[in-house]
Design an enzyme around this catalytic site. Structure first.
Site, PDB file in Angstrom:
ATOM      1  N   LYS A 124     -20.646   4.692 -13.622  1.00  0.00           N
ATOM      2  CA  LYS A 124     -21.435   5.067 -15.123  1.00  0.00           C
ATOM      3  C   LYS A 124     -20.969   4.606 -16.281  1.00  0.00           C
ATOM      4  CE  LYS A 124     -22.762   9.383 -13.118  1.00  0.00           C
ATOM      5  NZ  LYS A 124     -22.711  10.697 -13.211  1.00  0.00           N
ATOM      6  N   HIS A 184       5.499  -1.891  -6.420  1.00  0.00           N
ATOM      7  CA  HIS A 184       4.986  -0.936  -5.463  1.00  0.00           C
ATOM      8  C   HIS A 184       6.242   0.079  -5.146  1.00  0.00           C
ATOM      9  CE1 HIS A 184       3.497   1.170  -1.935  1.00  0.00           C
ATOM     10  NE2 HIS A 184       2.929  -0.079  -1.229  1.00  0.00           N
TER      11      HIS A 184
HETATM   12  C1  NCD Z   1       1.926  -3.697   1.274  1.00  0.00           C
HETATM   13  C2  NCD Z   1       1.103  -3.455   0.045  1.00  0.00           C
HETATM   14  O1  NCD Z   1       0.058  -3.054  -0.153  1.00  0.00           O
HETATM   15  O2  NCD Z   1       1.674  -4.085  -1.147  1.00  0.00           O
HETATM   16  N1  NCD Z   1       1.328  -2.885   2.161  1.00  0.00           N
HETATM   17  C3  NCD Z   1       1.854  -1.699   2.050  1.00  0.00           C
HETATM   18  O3  NCD Z   1       1.766  -0.768   1.252  1.00  0.00           O
HETATM   19  N2  NCD Z   1       2.435  -1.235   3.146  1.00  0.00           N
HETATM   20  C4  NCD Z   1       2.123  -5.263   1.445  1.00  0.00           C
HETATM   21  C5  NCD Z   1       0.766  -5.821   2.016  1.00  0.00           C
HETATM   22  O4  NCD Z   1      -0.403  -5.602   1.718  1.00  0.00           O
HETATM   23  O5  NCD Z   1       1.261  -7.009   2.488  1.00  0.00           O
END
Ligand code: NCD
Length: 360
Positions: A121, A175
């Site tokens: 939305k 990450h």
């Molecule tokens: C990874 C990501 O999402 O960055 N996977 C994960 O979180 N275990 C690696 C990937 O997607 O290649």
């Protein structure tokens, strides 16, 4: 969604100034009472913290082996609710966070795509996150945009009801909890040979867009005498910002496209897949780059203690016959993720003492 975003784009006061600061100066913004509150970048973790999380994860893992221990863990945070906001595909990170929450007794709700939320939305992702904070005590997010978790945590911290934000992957950028579990896995794999200090690690594949290798590289500054080898085709070489970081912290590294030449000399091989979802044509790169695959015949070339890691999902980078080799650590690595994420959540809520007491 895009059309609304374009028409209604508004910027938060102070954000532009904040985002342009060096990371070191931003860490304080994600702390409360001297402790990490939001988990946004790997640079937030120092050696003391990494060791503490590893110990706590070990304890949680041991407690979870018995019914009594599991029940104690489940009574740590039954009064807390978590939200998994995963708008980029995920199997492991989603499940391991969800199960980490279950282990500690948290209730979990989830959104797994923007198509069923009010973003359709025209609501901004920041307002959506703020809405979650009205209902839950913890937000775990995965988003295709670099810097997404950083911005939402910053926005929430300006409100009178901030809740911790954990970055479960922010585009090709970072990450941090994967890096945490990678360290925990490496430390466990090397437990009988002095831990991660002094080890040489090869990172292989799409180092340019792989967020896991970026976050893990940052953590190397916490270990003595580690050395990195970046093994990638020319088009996917590690970006300069990470190389500058390594130089600044005097972490030796070199780059090569000759995978076989480094196999005999490394203590760990961290494999990654080609991140072609970030390509203009996502179908173009899927099956290529066999020189950066680990095959059965390579197993006689690597050291007997060499740990093979992969954040997964795997495509062709590791021959499935290697799964049976004791050096294949990637399935153990998955479980490490659940234990260390449970440790992290326990730390965020300051209930780690109750776990330590079980062992005193
Ligand atoms: C990874 C990501 O999402 O960055 N996977 C994960 O979180 N275990 C690696 C990937 O997607 O290649």
């Amino acid at each position: 969604m895009e059309k609304y975003a374009e028409q209604t784009k508004q910027e938060f006061e102070g954000w532009e100034e904040f985002i342009n600061r060096p990371v070191d100066e931003k860490l304080e913004a994600f702390k409360q009472n001297g402790r990490i509150f939001d988990v946004i970048y790997a640079q937030q973790f120092d050696r003391e913290f990494l060791d503490a999380m590893g110990n706590l994860a070990d304890m949680i893992r041991l407690l979870a082996k018995t019914k009594v221990g599991q029940s104690k863990l489940r009574h740590l945070l039954p009064h807390k609710r978590a939200m998994l906001y995963f708008v980029q595909p995920s199997t492991r990170t989603f499940l391991s966070f969800q199960n980490a929450c279950h282990i500690l007794g948290l209730t979990v709700s989830e959104i797994r795509g923007t198509s069923t939320s009010s973003e359709v939305k025209g609501e901004s992702p920041e307002d959506t996150i703020r809405t979650f904070a009205s209902y839950v005590d913890l937000i775990i997010s995965r988003h295709p945009e670099a810097g997404f978790a950083e911005k939402t945590a910053w926005v929430l911290n300006q409100t009178d009801h901030p809740v911790p934000v954990l970055n479960g992957g922010s585009g090709p950028d970072q990450h941090p909890t994967q890096a945490l579990l990678d360290i925990y896995t490496l430390e466990r794999e090397f437990r009988t040979i002095g831990g991660l200090d002094g080890k040489k690690i090869a990172m292989v594949g799409d180092l340019k867009r792989g967020r896991t290798v970026r976050s893990l590289s940052y953590l190397m500054k916490n270990y003595q005498d580690v050395e990195l080898v970046y093994v990638a085709p020319d088009v996917f070489r590690m970006k300069d910002d990470i190389k500058e970081f390594l130089n600044k912290h005097q972490i030796p590294f070199h780059e090569t496209d000759d995978f076989e030449s480094v196999m005999p000399e490394v203590d760990a091989i961290y494999m990654t897949r080609i991140q072609n979802e970030y390509s203009e044509d996502p179908t173009s790169e899927a099956e290529t780059y066999p020189d950066f695959h680990l095959r059965q015949e390579h197993m006689s070339m690597i050291q007997t203690h060499c740990a093979i890691l992969h954040p997964l999902p795997r495509r062709y980078e590791i021959d499935i016959r290697i799964d049976k080799d004791p050096r294949a650590a990637y399935w153990r690595q998955e479980r490490c993720g659940m234990w260390i994420r449970a440790a992290l959540i326990a730390y965020i809520y300051g209930v780690e003492q109750a776990v330590y007491e079980e062992f005193s």
